[in-house]
Design an enzyme around this catalytic site. Sequence first.
Site, PDB file in Angstrom:
ATOM      1  CE  LYS A 189      -4.035  -2.028  -0.027  1.00  0.00           C
ATOM      2  NZ  LYS A 189      -3.668  -3.417  -0.372  1.00  0.00           N
TER       3      LYS A 189
HETATM    4  C1  LIG Z   1      -9.960  -2.979  -1.709  1.00  0.00           C
HETATM    5  C2  LIG Z   1      -9.329  -3.677  -0.533  1.00  0.00           C
HETATM    6  N1  LIG Z   1     -10.001  -3.730   0.614  1.00  0.00           N
HETATM    7  C3  LIG Z   1      -9.488  -4.320   1.712  1.00  0.00           C
HETATM    8  C4  LIG Z   1      -8.242  -4.893   1.684  1.00  0.00           C
HETATM    9  C5  LIG Z   1      -7.715  -5.573   2.921  1.00  0.00           C
HETATM   10  O1  LIG Z   1      -6.591  -4.929   3.424  1.00  0.00           O
HETATM   11  P1  LIG Z   1      -5.669  -5.635   4.533  1.00  0.00           P
HETATM   12  O2  LIG Z   1      -4.763  -6.567   3.817  1.00  0.00           O
HETATM   13  O3  LIG Z   1      -4.954  -4.515   5.198  1.00  0.00           O
HETATM   14  O4  LIG Z   1      -6.581  -6.354   5.463  1.00  0.00           O
HETATM   15  C6  LIG Z   1      -7.491  -4.855   0.513  1.00  0.00           C
HETATM   16  C7  LIG Z   1      -6.150  -5.461   0.485  1.00  0.00           C
HETATM   17  O5  LIG Z   1      -5.414  -5.446  -0.438  1.00  0.00           O
HETATM   18  C8  LIG Z   1      -8.036  -4.236  -0.633  1.00  0.00           C
HETATM   19  O6  LIG Z   1      -7.362  -4.181  -1.794  1.00  0.00           O
END
Ligand SMILES: Cc1ncc(COP(=O)(O)O)c(C=O)c1O
Length: 392
Positions: A189
């Site tokens: 990210k």
């Molecule tokens: C659109 C979206 N929502 C939620 C997430 C979940 O993030 P995390 O890995 O921090 O839980 C991601 C992860 O890549 C994502 O791309």
Amino acid sequence: MSFRMRSEFLPYCLPDITDHEVAEVVAVLRSGWLAKGPRTVEFEKRFAEYVGAKYAVGFNSCTAALHVALIAAGIGPGDEVITSPMTFAASANTIIHTGATPVFVDIDAETGCIDPSQIESSVTNRTKAIVPIHYAGQACDLDAIYDIADKHSLFVSEDAAHALHTQYKGRMIGHRAPGAVSYSFYATKNLCTGEGGMLTTDDPKIADRARVLSSHGMSKNAWNRYAKGGSWRYDIEEFGYKYNMFDIQAALGLKQLERLEEMQHRRAEIASEYNNAFAALPGLIIPRPSPYTSTHSWHLYVLRLSPAVVPLARDQFMEQLAERNIGTSVHFIPVHMMSAYTKRFGYQAGDFPVCEQWFDNALSLPLYTTMTEADVKHVIAAVEDLVRNKIR
Ligand SMILES: Cc1ncc(COP(=O)(O)O)c(C=O)c1O
């Protein structure tokens, strides 16, 4: 630009960690306080200031924040939550984890975000919330979404995993959000802590409940119980989760936040170089910020192939880029096409045609701040070479 084979493979994504982050993490390791503590509190404060939210609560992932946002809003079994299938499974899985049912709505063909004009026809008397995803860093049409939410008394939990730094009509995503906004600090990210997330809100009740739920439902400030003046007594106010951020993550986050503007500047530069190069090529659909996305976070650079012009299928296009030593990825395999979803909900190909077509033709090019100018030029030259030589 003429194509020359790179000697080394260019990964699709790499984190940008400098000595500043390393020193801060080492300081935490030596401080004697590794768990949730002062750094987490400081990061929450700085993050809230950055996006313009009243409250921020640190989580160990965006997934955890998305889950808790819905629980804190009282979503549970029997409820329906509207979202779109062009996302990572986290956005929909967390709806299922509350006991509610995800109801998918197709995306807008230009932005990849939920199409607000299709939301209202999916609202039933069971609908309790909307989870819009700011896809790739493009802002969802928030005014339209909040109008529908207000009309039907729905909670809005924005998935801003891609949208730190994105602005909607001149204001940061997360600025004055009555519902909840969840961010991801996963390794790929724009701001990365390895794993990590943040929930922001302007609602003190959501913020309080999110904080308590993130630490087992433990009474407030119990994290402080080993410090001088802290009390060993605590209560479990409700059945919460072990979802909290901790100080090693927060140390990384604080330093990354200090560098965010500079990193965003580089992302925008790369996206603009890609756009300038690819706009002139036939058969490529370049990502264009919607009129209300006043700042795009450029979390992803999603290129789409126009199948009528580029005879290579997307998979082949990616393979050919890999042969030219360029890594790519796809965002996303639509959630409704995943086997767990087809088995439980009976979804079929064709149920969300705009999303499925987007998936068939989309690939994400490398876009990260440690890319050199030579890396960017290699990507451009490889794409140009493919399009010119394989074009019908
Ligand atoms: C659109 C979206 N929502 C939620 C997430 C979940 O993030 P995390 O890995 O921090 O839980 C991601 C992860 O890549 C994502 O791309």
